[in-house]
Design an enzyme around this catalytic site. Structure first.
Site, PDB file in Angstrom:
ATOM      1  N   ARG A 160       0.740  -1.199  -0.160  1.00 31.55           N
ATOM      2  CA  ARG A 160       0.075   0.090   0.163  1.00 31.55           C
ATOM      3  C   ARG A 160       0.765   1.187  -0.162  1.00 31.55           C
ATOM      4  NH1 ARG A 160       2.418   1.616   3.608  1.00 31.55           N
ATOM      5  NH2 ARG A 160       1.036   3.323   3.846  1.00 31.55           N
ATOM      6  N   ASP A 198      -2.394  10.635  -1.803  1.00 28.39           N
ATOM      7  CA  ASP A 198      -2.701   9.527  -2.929  1.00 28.39           C
ATOM      8  C   ASP A 198      -3.197  10.247  -4.233  1.00 28.39           C
ATOM      9  OD1 ASP A 198      -3.146   8.456  -0.103  1.00 28.39           O
ATOM     10  OD2 ASP A 198      -2.983   6.823  -1.218  1.00 28.39           O
TER      11      ASP A 198
END
Lengths: 346, 346
Positions: B52, B236
């Protein structure tokens, strides 16, 4: 308005001459009751959070004094000395919630005046009954601010489990619901002890009030999405100017609410006010064991030896609080003069 | 400046022609590696969060394309069609982090131009190497804002585990530390998946950087106590105007920082920018399984059937971001023109 059916976290047992406490550490998985027949057992139950919530702690401590008085009578000990020691023991359990000291003060004065255990028991029951009635009134004051269709956020548990009656913040929510207002409640899980997920979600589900569980860090995002129109929490100690200590994370909710122009309210009875302190900087903040943060069902979430900061409460300044719902009326705007006026101290 | 020793979350194995991934779901309890020899295994590893962090997901997807190309060659399948399918499969894993789409775009263009698996492998390695170098530069830009004696708050994990190199936000912190600045880091545990407690705390402890773990809802309280002088997180996806999506809770940190006049920064490489969207309202926010919130080591924290809201990210508006550290310079103030200028798009 429909009836509000609430769970009861504490009950006096005449038959056993003991205080029965619902063990809130095991909810919602198990409903286990613990009998406290001595003041030591009561002190232990408060410290270990078998019972929690500022008003419930106050009521519990009052019954603790009753048990101490009965012990003294049974042992033929000096009642006043014994009760002073009991009072000190109970006062040392948790430092932040002022209802504890308020209840001990009230019971202590009666004890100093020479009251017997039965008289103290009557007083503890009176104090409990007053809390129930206070919750009811506060619920009505608060519900007046809740409109049909609102999304309402609450943090921690300020429900029936935290009080003697329908609760403070949840009392407000339950009253609005009972009045037929369609509301949706967003429940902060409330790390580290998860009182929101474990207790508030459980209470709301029993009350049939639509609710959604979130992690604490999701509240701001919900506000940005326009899903929250009002926030309401309880409090553990409120200074004379309205600064309010409550469960850690409340301050962050209040800041986010302010940023989104969502009104942030507190619901608390008069026994939660500490008029001896001018503002929140004087409120002692309890720090609890680091394992509350790091322990995840017996395993550590983080590397061994990691430093942890675990304050149990934070202080929300009066400037971020739209109003305080009390059993004696609504304090708005939140400032010293209005606090004193509503509480009847002017 | 001393050397920064970092953990590596992914490695290409020439011998096995496979991508090795450190299983971040099991950290810090276990250091287990998973071999991905097919694009399906890579897609699964991204979706299940074995790996991740936006940059690490991008690099992982690039190697996934290499594996797809080798499979096509081995099976004599039509390489372009096979690679288009692989690209779609990888693109469908997680919606928010744009580095994934950026890497797939870059690899896809090469594939469309007829590159073989070895050529794609060289490109994936180049992309990985660029990320390492980008982290290094970003670390220097960010460290220039960190002063000796500062308390620095970070949220989630934007460290070596989330990238190819020293990390983005933690890269900045580690660089300041390596420069000899005495700093103390406050680590948000980052519910629901605890990347702060599990990953950031672990990385900082390996790097020997003094750090304290807190629950997400304690950050505002620390700011009020004057313990935090700067916040830095990763991102992100960043829109052209600088609005930044990052792990859920980042927005609340930014609001609290703004309230306390503590500068809030973002650290992210150019691959995290999505210049095709004017602002953050166009960023898709992934919602993940409710059990991430309710499951506590196999037991539910809340009543059965409780509704849960579990967005994985939130969007912090540019107005709350003091500056963005990138591999191409610092963007300050955060506005479209400066974003384009620093990224070299003007």
């Amino acid at each position: 308005m429909s009836r509000i059916d609430v769970v009861v976290p504490l009950a006096w047992s005449e038959a056993r001459f003991a205080l029965r406490l619902l063990d809130q550490r095991r909810l919602p998985l198990e409903e286990t009751w613990i009998d406290c027949a001595t003041v030591d057992e009561v002190a232990c139950a408060i410290r270990d959070m078998v019972v929690r919530g500022a008003p419930a702690i106050g009521i519990t401590a009052a019954f603790g004094m009753v048990l101490a008085a009965r012990q003294a009578e049974r042992e033929g000990a000096g009642a006043r000395e014994h009760l002073r020691a009991a009072r000190d023991k109970l006062a040392a359990t948790r430092p932040t919630a002022v209802n504890l000291f308020w209840a001990l003060q009230r019971m202590g004065e009666l004890a100093e005046a020479g009251a017997c255990a039965d008289e103290l028991l009557a007083e503890a029951k009176r104090l409990h009954a007053e809390d129930i009635e206070g919750n009811r009134k506060m619920g009505l004051w608060g519900a007046a601010r809740i409109e049909d269709g609102m999304g309402v956020l609450t943090h921690c548990n300020a429900g029936a489990l935290a009080t003697g009656g329908i609760g403070t913040a949840i009392g407000v929510i339950a009253t609005a619901h009972a009045q037929g207002k369609r509301i949706h409640v967003y429940v902060d899980e409330t790390r580290p002890r998860l009182q929101g997920a474990r207790l508030t979600a459980w209470e709301l589900s029993r009350l049939g009030i639509p609710a959604t569980l979130i992690c604490d860090n999701m509240a701001a995002s919900l506000m940005a999405r326009g899903r929250i129109q009002l926030c309401v929490t309880g409090a553990d100690r409120i200074a004379a100017n309205g600064d309010a200590a409550n469960k850690i994370g409340t301050y962050g909710v209040a800041i986010a609410a302010h940023h989104h122009q969502v009104p942030f309210h507190i619901a608390a009875p008069h026994s939660t006010f500490d008029l001896a302190i001018p503002d929140g900087s004087h409120i002692p903040i309890e720090e609890r064991d680091p394992t509350e943060v790091t322990d995840w069902a017996g395993q550590s979430t983080c590397p061994v030896g990691m430093a942890v900061f675990n304050p149990s409460f934070d202080v929300t300044p009066a400037s971020l609080i739209r109003s305080i719902f009390t059993d004696r009326g609504e304090i708005a705007p939140v400032q010293t003069q209005n606090v004193l006026e509503v509480l009847g101290h002017t």
